[in-house]
Motif scaffolding. Sequence first.
Motif, PDB file in Angstrom:
ATOM      1  N   LEU A 142     -81.632  73.855  12.279  1.00  0.00           N
ATOM      2  CA  LEU A 142     -81.143  72.481  12.201  1.00  0.00           C
ATOM      3  C   LEU A 142     -82.073  71.550  12.972  1.00  0.00           C
ATOM      4  O   LEU A 142     -82.653  71.927  13.985  1.00  0.00           O
ATOM      5  CB  LEU A 142     -79.737  72.398  12.801  1.00  0.00           C
ATOM      6  CG  LEU A 142     -78.669  73.227  12.076  1.00  0.00           C
ATOM      7  CD1 LEU A 142     -77.392  73.270  12.904  1.00  0.00           C
ATOM      8  CD2 LEU A 142     -78.383  72.651  10.701  1.00  0.00           C
ATOM      9  N   ALA A 143     -82.173  70.313  12.478  1.00  0.00           N
ATOM     10  CA  ALA A 143     -82.901  69.291  13.230  1.00  0.00           C
ATOM     11  C   ALA A 143     -82.068  68.929  14.462  1.00  0.00           C
ATOM     12  O   ALA A 143     -80.844  69.087  14.438  1.00  0.00           O
ATOM     13  CB  ALA A 143     -83.102  68.058  12.352  1.00  0.00           C
ATOM     14  N   PRO A 144     -82.699  68.456  15.551  1.00  0.00           N
ATOM     15  CA  PRO A 144     -81.927  68.168  16.771  1.00  0.00           C
ATOM     16  C   PRO A 144     -80.745  67.231  16.522  1.00  0.00           C
ATOM     17  O   PRO A 144     -79.685  67.394  17.116  1.00  0.00           O
ATOM     18  CB  PRO A 144     -82.958  67.498  17.692  1.00  0.00           C
ATOM     19  CG  PRO A 144     -84.286  67.979  17.198  1.00  0.00           C
ATOM     20  CD  PRO A 144     -84.146  68.236  15.725  1.00  0.00           C
ATOM     21  N   GLU A 145     -80.920  66.278  15.592  1.00  0.00           N
ATOM     22  CA  GLU A 145     -79.840  65.317  15.342  1.00  0.00           C
ATOM     23  C   GLU A 145     -78.657  65.954  14.627  1.00  0.00           C
ATOM     24  O   GLU A 145     -77.574  65.387  14.575  1.00  0.00           O
ATOM     25  CB  GLU A 145     -80.339  64.141  14.492  1.00  0.00           C
ATOM     26  CG  GLU A 145     -81.442  63.310  15.115  1.00  0.00           C
ATOM     27  CD  GLU A 145     -82.805  63.987  15.099  1.00  0.00           C
ATOM     28  OE1 GLU A 145     -83.009  64.889  14.249  1.00  0.00           O
ATOM     29  OE2 GLU A 145     -83.661  63.641  15.932  1.00  0.00           O
ATOM     30  N   THR A 178     -62.544  68.881  20.536  1.00  0.00           N
ATOM     31  CA  THR A 178     -63.313  68.017  19.639  1.00  0.00           C
ATOM     32  C   THR A 178     -64.764  68.497  19.574  1.00  0.00           C
ATOM     33  O   THR A 178     -65.273  69.104  20.503  1.00  0.00           O
ATOM     34  CB  THR A 178     -63.333  66.555  20.129  1.00  0.00           C
ATOM     35  OG1 THR A 178     -63.793  66.538  21.488  1.00  0.00           O
ATOM     36  CG2 THR A 178     -61.974  65.908  20.058  1.00  0.00           C
ATOM     37  N   ILE A 179     -65.380  68.213  18.441  1.00  0.00           N
ATOM     38  CA  ILE A 179     -66.812  68.490  18.264  1.00  0.00           C
ATOM     39  C   ILE A 179     -67.507  67.140  18.189  1.00  0.00           C
ATOM     40  O   ILE A 179     -67.072  66.260  17.446  1.00  0.00           O
ATOM     41  CB  ILE A 179     -67.074  69.283  16.969  1.00  0.00           C
ATOM     42  CG1 ILE A 179     -66.271  70.583  16.960  1.00  0.00           C
ATOM     43  CG2 ILE A 179     -68.566  69.580  16.811  1.00  0.00           C
ATOM     44  CD1 ILE A 179     -66.419  71.411  15.703  1.00  0.00           C
ATOM     45  N   ALA A 180     -68.558  66.966  18.963  1.00  0.00           N
ATOM     46  CA  ALA A 180     -69.271  65.692  18.966  1.00  0.00           C
ATOM     47  C   ALA A 180     -69.894  65.441  17.590  1.00  0.00           C
ATOM     48  O   ALA A 180     -70.213  66.370  16.863  1.00  0.00           O
ATOM     49  CB  ALA A 180     -70.365  65.710  20.037  1.00  0.00           C
ATOM     50  N   GLU A 181     -70.015  64.179  17.265  1.00  0.00           N
ATOM     51  CA  GLU A 181     -70.618  63.782  15.987  1.00  0.00           C
ATOM     52  C   GLU A 181     -72.067  64.250  15.920  1.00  0.00           C
ATOM     53  O   GLU A 181     -72.778  64.248  16.920  1.00  0.00           O
ATOM     54  CB  GLU A 181     -70.644  62.259  15.895  1.00  0.00           C
ATOM     55  CG  GLU A 181     -69.283  61.616  15.852  1.00  0.00           C
ATOM     56  CD  GLU A 181     -68.840  61.366  14.434  1.00  0.00           C
ATOM     57  OE1 GLU A 181     -69.641  60.813  13.660  1.00  0.00           O
ATOM     58  OE2 GLU A 181     -67.705  61.756  14.096  1.00  0.00           O
ATOM     59  N   SER A 182     -72.504  64.637  14.714  1.00  0.00           N
ATOM     60  CA  SER A 182     -73.925  64.911  14.529  1.00  0.00           C
ATOM     61  C   SER A 182     -74.269  64.579  13.090  1.00  0.00           C
ATOM     62  O   SER A 182     -73.393  64.447  12.247  1.00  0.00           O
ATOM     63  CB  SER A 182     -74.240  66.376  14.852  1.00  0.00           C
ATOM     64  OG  SER A 182     -73.479  67.222  14.023  1.00  0.00           O
ATOM     65  N   ASP A 183     -75.567  64.456  12.821  1.00  0.00           N
ATOM     66  CA  ASP A 183     -76.011  64.084  11.472  1.00  0.00           C
ATOM     67  C   ASP A 183     -75.625  65.142  10.459  1.00  0.00           C
ATOM     68  O   ASP A 183     -75.626  66.333  10.756  1.00  0.00           O
ATOM     69  CB  ASP A 183     -77.538  63.936  11.444  1.00  0.00           C
ATOM     70  CG  ASP A 183     -77.984  62.562  11.894  1.00  0.00           C
ATOM     71  OD1 ASP A 183     -77.099  61.757  12.256  1.00  0.00           O
ATOM     72  OD2 ASP A 183     -79.200  62.294  11.874  1.00  0.00           O
ATOM     73  N   GLN A 184     -75.357  64.712   9.237  1.00  0.00           N
ATOM     74  CA  GLN A 184     -75.112  65.625   8.129  1.00  0.00           C
ATOM     75  C   GLN A 184     -76.403  65.674   7.305  1.00  0.00           C
ATOM     76  O   GLN A 184     -76.777  64.684   6.690  1.00  0.00           O
ATOM     77  CB  GLN A 184     -73.925  65.078   7.314  1.00  0.00           C
ATOM     78  CG  GLN A 184     -73.333  66.059   6.336  1.00  0.00           C
ATOM     79  CD  GLN A 184     -72.568  67.180   7.025  1.00  0.00           C
ATOM     80  OE1 GLN A 184     -72.339  67.146   8.222  1.00  0.00           O
ATOM     81  NE2 GLN A 184     -72.199  68.191   6.267  1.00  0.00           N
TER      82      GLN A 184
END
Length: 1009
Positions: free
Chosen positions: A508-511, A646-652
Amino acid sequence: MRKSWNRLKHARFLLCLSLLNALLTLSVAQSVMASSLPSQQLDIAFDLAGHRLTGKSVITVPAQTAATITLSGLEIISLHLNTTPIQATKQLTILPTPQEQQVTISFQKTVADSQMDGLIDPSGIALTGLWHPQLDTACLYALAAAIPKQFAAISEAEEISDTVSGKTRTVRFRFSHPADSLNFVAGPYVVEQEPITPGQTLYSYFFAEDRELAAEYRKKTLAYLKRYQELIGPYPYKRFSIVENRLPTGYAMPTFTLLGQTVVRLPFITETSLGHEVLHSWFGNAVGVDASQGNWCEGLTTYLADQAFAADKGADAGFRKQQLINYQSYVASDNTLALKDFSGAGSHLASGNKTARAVGYDKGSMLFHMLFREIGDAPFYAGLRYFYARFRHQQASWQDLMASFNTSSHQNLEPFFSQWLSRADLPRLEVTMDSLKEKDGQMELGLTIKQLQEKPYRLRLPLDIVTAKGKERREVTLTDAETKLNLSLTDYPSLVIADPDYDLMRTLAPEELPPTWSRFLGSRERLAIIPEAEDRQIYAPVIELLTSLDCPVKTASEATDKDLAGKAVLFLGTNSRLARSIFAPPPQAATGFTLEARENPLAPSQVAVLITSSSAAETAAATPKLAHYGKYSALYFNLGRIERKTIAESDQGIRLAIDTPPMGIALPQALSFTAIMEQTADRRVVYVGESHTRNEDHLLQLRVIRALFAQNPKLAIGMEMFSREAQPVLDRYLAGELSEREFLKQSGYFSKWGFDYRLYREIINFARRNKLPIVALNQEKELVSKVFKEGASALTAEELAKIPADRDLAIPGYRQRITEVFAMHGQHDATEQLNGFFQAQAIWDETMAESVTAFLNAHPESRMVVLAGQGHTDKATAIPPRVARRLPTIRQAVILNSENEALDQTEADYLIFSKPVELPPAAVLGVMLANTPEGPRVEGLSEKSKAGAAGIREKDLILALDDEPVATIDDLKIILLGKEIGKQVTVRIKRKSGGWFKQEAVLSVPVVL
Ligand SMILES: [Zn+2]
C-alpha cells in the motif's frame, strides 16, 4: 482452521476460529488402495473423576509395509508385536515383512486440567491432541468408546451406533476414509438433527445451557452446506455435526466442527467463522493438503468464505484492503515468506503466527481473487468443481490446483502461479502524470506507472479516471518496470485512482495505510516507553504483554527523542516527557482504558501509540483483549468491555490528483474591512500573518490593531519578533523609560531579529502612545537552534524548563507543511535534519501559543493581536490550534494579505487584498561586517557600496558614525536608522597597514548615503 496435528511437535492450540495448524506430510502414495493401508482398532474407556483414559489399540500393518508408531505422551501398559512383548519407547519402527503384522498396545493417559487439546472431566471429554498411538501414515480407523450413559459422543465418522448396558454407553464409530488421527468428544449433549439431503444428516451437539442457540446454528449451517454444494459439488460425507466444546476451540475436522462454548455464544460466529469451518469439509478435509508444496486450503477457504461473505454485503473491497493492511503490518522484507513455503499457522491471536497467517490466509486469498479476475467467473468455478471431483478423499497440491484451472480456462497459468507462489516480495506501484493535452475536444492524459520493487510482476491494474461526469474504469496490463500510457478521454480528468477496489496483492502507498495498533505489534523496529517505577504498577499487565512480545522497553527518563526516530513507539501513560512532546496532552478519559495510534511524526511509515488507563483494574481487564483489535486506530475499554473502536481515515486506492481547481470568492460576498473587523469583535485572539519584508503586511497589522483598539482598548499585541527574555526591556520602552536607541540595543533587536526596524516601528509606537502591552512571544533563538542540531534531548534541565512540555507534533498536515518548508530551504533528504527542523518549528509554535495563553489567563478582560510569520499563523496547524488546545472555549480569527498564490482554506479566516506599498530604501553603507573586540570590521563591500565609493576598504574597523561611537554592528544599524538617503555622514575608521612596520591610522571618511 482445519484440525489435524503434527505427530512430532505436540502443538498447543489457543482460541482460533479460522486457522490451520501445521499439516501432516503424508508419505503414503495418493493411489494406494484403502485395503493396502494400515488400520487401527481403538477401544477406549474413561475414569472421569481421575481424568484418565484407558485404551487398547490394535494396529494392522499390511505385508511389505513399514510403519512408525508414535507413543509419546501415552503411558504404555503393554506392547506386543504380533504375540511378542516388546519394550515401550516413544517411537516404534515396524520393518516390512512378507506377512501382515499386528501391534497391540494397552495404554493410559491422564489429562491434566486446562490443556487446550485435552479434557477428561465429569463435565465432558475433549481429545484433540496426541491421545492414541499415532501412525506416520494415514490409516483406516474403527473406534469404540465406553462413556457414561447420559453422555453423547462424536468422532470422525459416517456411521455412529450405540448400546447401553447398566450405567455405560458403548459408542461405535465407522469412517471409511483414511485419516491421519482421530479426535474424540463426549459430554452431556442435547443432540438434535435434520436432513441435509436424502442420506445426509446434520446434527447439533450443544450443552443444555446453550440449547436455544442450536437451531440457529443448524439453520446457518444448512445454508452454508447448500451454498457450497451448489458452488463446488456434493457434500463429501454422510453426516455433519456442529459440536460445542468446553475448551475454547474453533476447529474443522472431517464430518464435524468443534466450537468452544465461549465461541458459540459470540454473536458474529454464525456469520463468519462457521461458514469457513463448514467449507473446510470440501477443502482441507475431503481434499487434503499435500503440504510438500505448501498449503493452499486456507487461502482458498478464506477467499470463498470470509471474503465472499464480505462481497455478499458489498464490502469486499474494504475486506481486501484490510487483508493488505494486515499483511503490511506483519510482513517485512526480513521475515517474509513465499506462499509455497506456508504450511500452516496456529491461532491468529498468538503474535508468533501473524506473519505466516498474513501470507497463508491473506495473500493466499488474494491469489484466488486475482485468479478469478484473470480467468473469469465461469472458468474459475468450473476449475474448482473439477479439482474437487478429481481429488475428493485424496491429497492435492498447488500444482494440482493449477492444472485444474489450466484445463477450465484453456490458459497456461504457470507464469501467474509461479510469480505469486514463489516470490516473497510484493509489487509496489507509483503513478505519475506526464502530460495532459486537449485537442479538438479530446483530452489525452499521459501517465507513467512504475513498479518500484526489484523485478517487475505481470499485473492487471484497474484504473479509475474521475471526471466531472463520473468515473471511467480502464484496465492496463503491466509487465515492465515502467509503463507509459496515453489515455484518450472525452472529459477533463481531475483524479486517477489506481487499484481502487484492492484487486491486487501489493504494497500500500503510505496514504492508504491508516495508523493501527497492528502496525506497532508487527513492526520490526519498535520501542515501548514505560513510566518510572512509581507509576508503573498501573500498567503492569501491558508491560508483561510487551515482554512476552520481545518488545524493547525503556523508561521515560532513559529514552531520548532520538529513540523515537525511525521506530514504532508505544507510550504508557501521559506523563512521559517524550509522549507529551509528540501527543501534547491527549484528552484522557476519567475512567477506563484507551489506546490511540497515530503516525509517528518523527518516523514516517511507523506509528506512535499511546495507552492510558485510569486504574490497575482497568488495565488488567482490557490488556488480554488487545490482541483482538489490531486493525483499529483507537480503542476505548470500560472495565474490559470494548465501547469504542475506530480506524483512522486513509485513501482508497493509489490516488493521483491531476488537477486541483483554484478557489475564488464571489465579489458580492467580499466584505469591507470594517465588516471584517465587526465580525472579529468577539474573537479573543486575532492573528495577522506576515511575510516579514512585505511592508503592506505590516500596514495591515497596524490597521487591524487600530480597528480592534477602537472596538475595545483592552488590547495587547503579541509579537513573534521578540523572545520572552526581551519582555522587561519591551516593558521599559513602552513605559517611556528608554529611548528607541536604548530599546533596540538592549533588546538585541538587530542581532536577534534583524529585519528593517522601520517595518515594525509604527506598530510599536502605536502601542507606546496608547499604553498597549506588547507580549514577547518567542523562544530564545539559541535554545531552538540547539534542538535543531542536537534534538530536544540535548537540552539541560534549565533549558527544558523554558519550553512547553506538551508539544503536539501529530496535528494532521503539520509534518507535511513543515516538510515542504524544509524542502524550500533546499534541504531534501536528511531525515534527521528534517526531524530537528520539525521539532524546532514545534517548539516555536508551542512556545508562542503558551505565551499567548499565559497572557490571556492573567488578563481575562483583554484580547490579543498576534503578529507572526504566515507559517506560524496557519489556522489548521500552527499557533491557533495550539492556543485552542489550551483555551478550548475562546474564539480566534486569522487574517492574511492575499499574496496572489493558491488559496488553502485551512490557512486563514479572512483574506485581505491590499495594495503593495514599498518602504523607501534604507540608508546603508553597503558593507558586510563582522563584530570584533575592537568594533565592526569590514568583511566585504557590495557592488554599489556608498562606503566603497568613499574609500572605505575591507578590513577597516568602524569606530564611529557622525561622532557617535560604534562598538557593534547593532550600534551602527541603530544610528543608520536615523539617517536619510542622499545625506552625507562621516565614518571614523581605523585602518591597519601591513609590512614590517605595522601601522595604524584613524581616518574620518565622508560618505554620501
Ligand atoms: Zn481455516
